[in-house]
Each structure stands twice: as structure tokens, then as C-alpha cells.
Design a protein around this motif. Structure first.
Motif, PDB file in Angstrom:
ATOM      1  N   GLN A   1      20.539 -73.526  70.554  1.00 49.24           N
ATOM      2  CA  GLN A   1      22.019 -74.234  71.503  1.00 49.24           C
ATOM      3  C   GLN A   1      22.900 -72.716  72.150  1.00 49.24           C
ATOM      4  OE1 GLN A   1      21.494 -76.097  68.479  1.00 49.24           O
ATOM      5  NE2 GLN A   1      19.904 -77.302  70.644  1.00 49.24           N
ATOM      6  N   GLY A   2      22.210 -71.769  71.021  1.00 50.59           N
ATOM      7  CA  GLY A   2      23.147 -70.702  71.473  1.00 50.59           C
ATOM      8  C   GLY A   2      24.427 -70.957  70.309  1.00 50.59           C
ATOM      9  N   CYS A   3      24.208 -71.711  69.479  1.00 51.16           N
ATOM     10  CA  CYS A   3      25.514 -71.580  68.274  1.00 51.16           C
ATOM     11  C   CYS A   3      25.079 -70.975  66.959  1.00 51.16           C
ATOM     12  CB  CYS A   3      25.440 -72.781  68.001  1.00 51.16           C
ATOM     13  SG  CYS A   3      26.455 -73.807  69.338  1.00 51.16           S
ATOM     14  N   PHE A   4      25.779 -70.305  66.333  1.00 49.68           N
ATOM     15  CA  PHE A   4      25.694 -69.073  65.171  1.00 49.68           C
ATOM     16  C   PHE A   4      25.171 -70.359  63.550  1.00 49.68           C
ATOM     17  CE2 PHE A   4      26.846 -65.509  67.926  1.00 49.68           C
ATOM     18  CZ  PHE A   4      26.121 -64.564  67.568  1.00 49.68           C
ATOM     19  N   GLU A   5      24.410 -70.112  63.396  1.00 54.13           N
ATOM     20  CA  GLU A   5      24.782 -70.413  62.032  1.00 54.13           C
ATOM     21  C   GLU A   5      23.973 -69.487  60.968  1.00 54.13           C
ATOM     22  OE1 GLU A   5      22.848 -74.448  62.767  1.00 54.13           O
ATOM     23  OE2 GLU A   5      20.832 -72.933  62.832  1.00 54.13           O
ATOM     24  N   VAL A   6      24.505 -69.523  59.785  1.00 53.71           N
ATOM     25  CA  VAL A   6      24.034 -68.930  58.760  1.00 53.71           C
ATOM     26  C   VAL A   6      22.993 -69.269  57.936  1.00 53.71           C
ATOM     27  CG1 VAL A   6      24.835 -68.730  55.725  1.00 53.71           C
ATOM     28  CG2 VAL A   6      26.688 -68.297  58.155  1.00 53.71           C
ATOM     29  N   VAL A   7      21.915 -69.354  57.728  1.00 56.31           N
ATOM     30  CA  VAL A   7      21.078 -69.357  56.636  1.00 56.31           C
ATOM     31  C   VAL A   7      21.054 -69.247  55.238  1.00 56.31           C
ATOM     32  CG1 VAL A   7      18.452 -69.042  56.304  1.00 56.31           C
ATOM     33  CG2 VAL A   7      19.458 -68.859  58.362  1.00 56.31           C
ATOM     34  N   LEU A   8      20.837 -70.188  54.202  1.00 50.41           N
ATOM     35  CA  LEU A   8      20.927 -69.929  52.721  1.00 50.41           C
ATOM     36  C   LEU A   8      19.963 -69.342  52.520  1.00 50.41           C
ATOM     37  CD1 LEU A   8      23.596 -72.384  52.141  1.00 50.41           C
ATOM     38  CD2 LEU A   8      24.019 -70.499  52.929  1.00 50.41           C
ATOM     39  N   LYS A   9      20.323 -68.150  50.842  1.00 48.37           N
ATOM     40  CA  LYS A   9      18.935 -67.966  50.357  1.00 48.37           C
ATOM     41  C   LYS A   9      17.948 -68.940  49.325  1.00 48.37           C
ATOM     42  CE  LYS A   9      20.287 -63.590  49.441  1.00 48.37           C
ATOM     43  NZ  LYS A   9      21.590 -62.716  47.693  1.00 48.37           N
ATOM     44  N   ASP A  10      17.235 -69.228  49.200  1.00 45.69           N
ATOM     45  CA  ASP A  10      16.338 -69.590  47.812  1.00 45.69           C
ATOM     46  C   ASP A  10      16.059 -71.193  49.246  1.00 45.69           C
ATOM     47  OD1 ASP A  10      16.355 -68.438  46.186  1.00 45.69           O
ATOM     48  OD2 ASP A  10      18.193 -69.067  45.733  1.00 45.69           O
ATOM     49  N   THR A  11      16.973 -71.825  49.436  1.00 46.69           N
ATOM     50  CA  THR A  11      17.240 -73.528  50.360  1.00 46.69           C
ATOM     51  C   THR A  11      16.801 -72.854  51.326  1.00 46.69           C
ATOM     52  OG1 THR A  11      19.269 -73.551  50.663  1.00 46.69           O
ATOM     53  CG2 THR A  11      18.798 -74.026  48.386  1.00 46.69           C
ATOM     54  N   GLY A  12      17.734 -71.915  52.568  1.00 47.99           N
ATOM     55  CA  GLY A  12      16.884 -72.177  54.009  1.00 47.99           C
ATOM     56  C   GLY A  12      17.597 -73.061  54.485  1.00 47.99           C
ATOM     57  N   GLU A  13      19.173 -73.796  53.466  1.00 50.22           N
ATOM     58  CA  GLU A  13      19.165 -74.707  54.691  1.00 50.22           C
ATOM     59  C   GLU A  13      20.156 -73.743  55.902  1.00 50.22           C
ATOM     60  OE1 GLU A  13      22.142 -77.835  52.159  1.00 50.22           O
ATOM     61  OE2 GLU A  13      21.625 -76.636  50.982  1.00 50.22           O
ATOM     62  N   ARG A  14      20.608 -74.037  56.694  1.00 46.99           N
ATOM     63  CA  ARG A  14      21.529 -73.770  58.130  1.00 46.99           C
ATOM     64  C   ARG A  14      22.921 -74.595  58.308  1.00 46.99           C
ATOM     65  NH1 ARG A  14      19.234 -70.850  61.976  1.00 46.99           N
ATOM     66  NH2 ARG A  14      16.804 -70.418  61.455  1.00 46.99           N
ATOM     67  N   LEU A  15      24.112 -73.516  57.986  1.00 52.10           N
ATOM     68  CA  LEU A  15      25.658 -74.167  58.559  1.00 52.10           C
ATOM     69  C   LEU A  15      25.889 -73.786  59.597  1.00 52.10           C
ATOM     70  CD1 LEU A  15      26.566 -73.410  54.419  1.00 52.10           C
ATOM     71  CD2 LEU A  15      25.738 -75.876  55.912  1.00 52.10           C
ATOM     72  N   GLU A  16      26.451 -74.454  59.998  1.00 52.01           N
ATOM     73  CA  GLU A  16      27.366 -73.413  61.149  1.00 52.01           C
ATOM     74  C   GLU A  16      27.835 -72.779  61.109  1.00 52.01           C
ATOM     75  OE1 GLU A  16      29.371 -75.717  65.391  1.00 52.01           O
ATOM     76  OE2 GLU A  16      28.778 -76.670  64.352  1.00 52.01           O
ATOM     77  N   VAL A  17      28.816 -71.530  61.953  1.00 52.11           N
ATOM     78  CA  VAL A  17      29.543 -70.845  62.243  1.00 52.11           C
ATOM     79  C   VAL A  17      30.316 -70.911  63.371  1.00 52.11           C
ATOM     80  CG1 VAL A  17      30.268 -68.622  61.673  1.00 52.11           C
ATOM     81  CG2 VAL A  17      28.380 -69.119  60.587  1.00 52.11           C
ATOM     82  N   SER A  18      31.595 -71.398  63.270  1.00 60.23           N
ATOM     83  CA  SER A  18      32.713 -71.031  64.238  1.00 60.23           C
ATOM     84  C   SER A  18      32.700 -69.591  65.065  1.00 60.23           C
ATOM     85  CB  SER A  18      34.106 -72.086  63.927  1.00 60.23           C
ATOM     86  OG  SER A  18      34.161 -71.280  62.494  1.00 60.23           O
ATOM     87  N   ARG A  19      33.174 -70.015  65.816  1.00 59.17           N
ATOM     88  CA  ARG A  19      32.902 -68.828  66.919  1.00 59.17           C
ATOM     89  C   ARG A  19      34.416 -68.659  66.288  1.00 59.17           C
ATOM     90  NH1 ARG A  19      33.621 -71.006  73.457  1.00 59.17           N
ATOM     91  NH2 ARG A  19      31.637 -71.976  73.361  1.00 59.17           N
ATOM     92  N   ARG A  20      35.052 -68.474  65.775  1.00 62.72           N
ATOM     93  CA  ARG A  20      36.529 -68.046  65.233  1.00 62.72           C
ATOM     94  C   ARG A  20      36.770 -67.162  64.449  1.00 62.72           C
ATOM     95  NH1 ARG A  20      41.533 -71.575  63.057  1.00 62.72           N
ATOM     96  NH2 ARG A  20      41.902 -69.427  62.503  1.00 62.72           N
ATOM     97  N   HIS A  21      35.033 -67.606  62.926  1.00 65.88           N
ATOM     98  CA  HIS A  21      34.627 -66.940  61.707  1.00 65.88           C
ATOM     99  C   HIS A  21      33.199 -65.780  62.217  1.00 65.88           C
ATOM    100  CE1 HIS A  21      37.192 -70.068  60.351  1.00 65.88           C
ATOM    101  NE2 HIS A  21      37.275 -69.430  59.260  1.00 65.88           N
TER     102      HIS A  21
END
Length: 243
Positions: free
Chosen positions: A212-232
Motif C-alpha cells: 500500500q506504499g506505507c512504511f513498516e518496521v521489520v523485527l529481528k527473529d520474529t519477522g513481525e511488521r509494525l506500521e511506521v507513521s509518516r511523522r516518524h
């Protein structure tokens, strides 16, 4: 009254236990060698009083006392310390009582007689001296029991209305602490990526755009993804470049 003895040095624990043997009306219900063990035993044994050493490796006595204040019926805390008297002034008003090592029998007797279960307002005063440094553990109540999660095993904090999910190596728990206060306390260990999320700095694997064109952080080990807001995004990018 049941008394829990906590000290990382065996001779100190043995001396306190020996002194207790000569006093009527008190019994040593258990002993612990560090703060984490002390909190767990306090929850299990429900002591009336805890004789608590201040300087211990890992979780110190001040932090352990704060966690004990979360118990449904908090014990009375008597700090035991080798500090000189002038150093005690920093926390003297925040303790139910304190004893200087080597502990004298009469002084112990007087402290035990004066100590009763403190109310939560008294235990809340423990925030004072311990508040100068961040906690080593997060305390959560799981199925009625206290659970201690080492901060260095936490991947992220994520807020959802009044609760914050603490995702850690062993699973996840819910706490009711404001995300803002967690950010202030653990600013050196966690980075805000969204208004509702703090991620451990040592858990970042990278940052990518999703479909969708949004940034996400990828976590080590788990591979989980968390949304990063534009301001951050810029701050997260700077942090990743510094690794």
C-alpha cells in the motif's frame, strides 16, 4: 508475622535468620538472593514483612519494593543496607524503615515491631529514589499472579485504548501504563515508530514499504511488521543508518 529475608550475600541472610530466631512472634517464611526472586516469593508466600537488601545484582531492592507494591496486599518493607548514614538520607523518607549492616538485634526488633502492612500511598513513595533510573523488569498481572518480564526481552510496546500490549520473547501480556511514560522511562532502549508503538532498538531488522506504499518496521527473529507513521519515518531511517 511472616518475614521474607532478601540479600544476595549468604552470611547476611544467615545473620538475619539467626537474629529472628531469638524474637517471639516472627518467623522466617523464606529467603531470596535477588530482586526478581524476592518479588516472586513475596507473591507466593504472602509475607507480612520483607527485610530487603538494596544493592543486589540485576533488580535492586528499590525496584523490587515497587513491584511488591502491586500485590493485592503489599508487605511492609524494611530496607537493609551497608550504606553510611549520610547516604541513607536520599531514600530515608520513602522506606517503612531501614537497618544498617551489620544489623543489631535490638534495632531489628524495633523495626519489626514498628512495621505493619503499609497502605498503597506509603508504598507509592517508593517511586522517589528508584525513579531516577529505568526498571529492569515490567510487572504485569496474569491470571491473578504477578509476572515479571525482563525489559531486555521485550520487542515492543503497543497501545490499544487503555491497555498496552507488551510483546516479549516468551509471548505477550497487557499492562495499564501510559505509552508516553514508558517512552520517557525507556528512551535509551526503545524508539517510537507510531503514536501507538515503541520498538526495542535491538529488535530492528529494517524498514520496508508494503504493497500500500506505507512504511513498516521489520523485527529481528520474529519477522513481525509494525506500521511506521509518516511523522516518524525520518527518525527511524536515521536510527537504522546509525546501526
Amino acid at each position: 508475622m511472616k518475614v521474607l529475608v532478601v540479600d544476595d550475600e549468604a552470611p547476611a541472610r544467615e545473620r538475619l535468620a539467626a537474629l529472628m530466631d531469638s524474637l517471639a512472634g516472627y518467623e522466617v517464611c523464606g529467603s531470596a538472593t535477588n530482586g526478581v526472586q524476592a518479588v516472586r516469593l513475596a507473591e507466593e508466600l504472602q509475607p507480612d514483612i520483607v527485610l530487603l537488601d538494596i544493592r543486589m545484582p540485576g533488580m535492586d531492592g528499590l525496584e523490587a519494593a515497587k513491584h511488591m507494591s502491586e500485590m493485592e496486599t503489599p508487605p511492609a518493607i524494611i530496607f537493609v543496607t551497608a550504606y553510611e548514614e549520610h547516604a541513607i538520607e536520599a531514600f530515608e523518607t520513602h522506606a517503612v524503615d531501614y537497618l544498617l549492616k551489620p544489623v543489631r538485634g535490638e534495632r531489628l526488633k524495633g523495626a519489626l515491631e514498628a512495621a505493619r502492612r503499609p497502605n498503597r500511598a506509603q508504598l507509592g513513595a517508593l517511586e522517589g529514589p528508584a525513579g531516577d533510573s529505568s526498571r529492569s523488569h515490567i510487572c504485569a498481572r496474569v491470571r491473578g499472579n504477578l509476572e515479571l518480564i525482563p525489559v531486555n526481552q521485550i520487542h515492543y510496546f503497543q497501545a490499544d485504548q487503555k491497555y498496552v500490549t507488551v510483546r516479549h520473547s516468551g509471548g505477550e501480556v497487557l499492562i495499564e501504563e501510559p505509552l508516553k511514560s514508558l517512552e520517557e522511562e525507556f528512551s535509551e532502549q526503545f524508539l517510537r515508530i507510531h503514536r501507538n508503538a515503541l520498538v526495542a532498538r535491538n529488535s530492528f531488522a529494517g524498514m520496508e514499504k508494503n504493497t500500500q506504499g506505507c512504511f513498516e518496521v521489520v523485527l529481528k527473529d520474529t519477522g513481525e511488521r509494525l506500521e511506521v507513521s509518516r511523522r516518524h519515518v525520518a527518525e527511524v531511517r536515521r536510527f537504522l543508518k546509525s546501526l
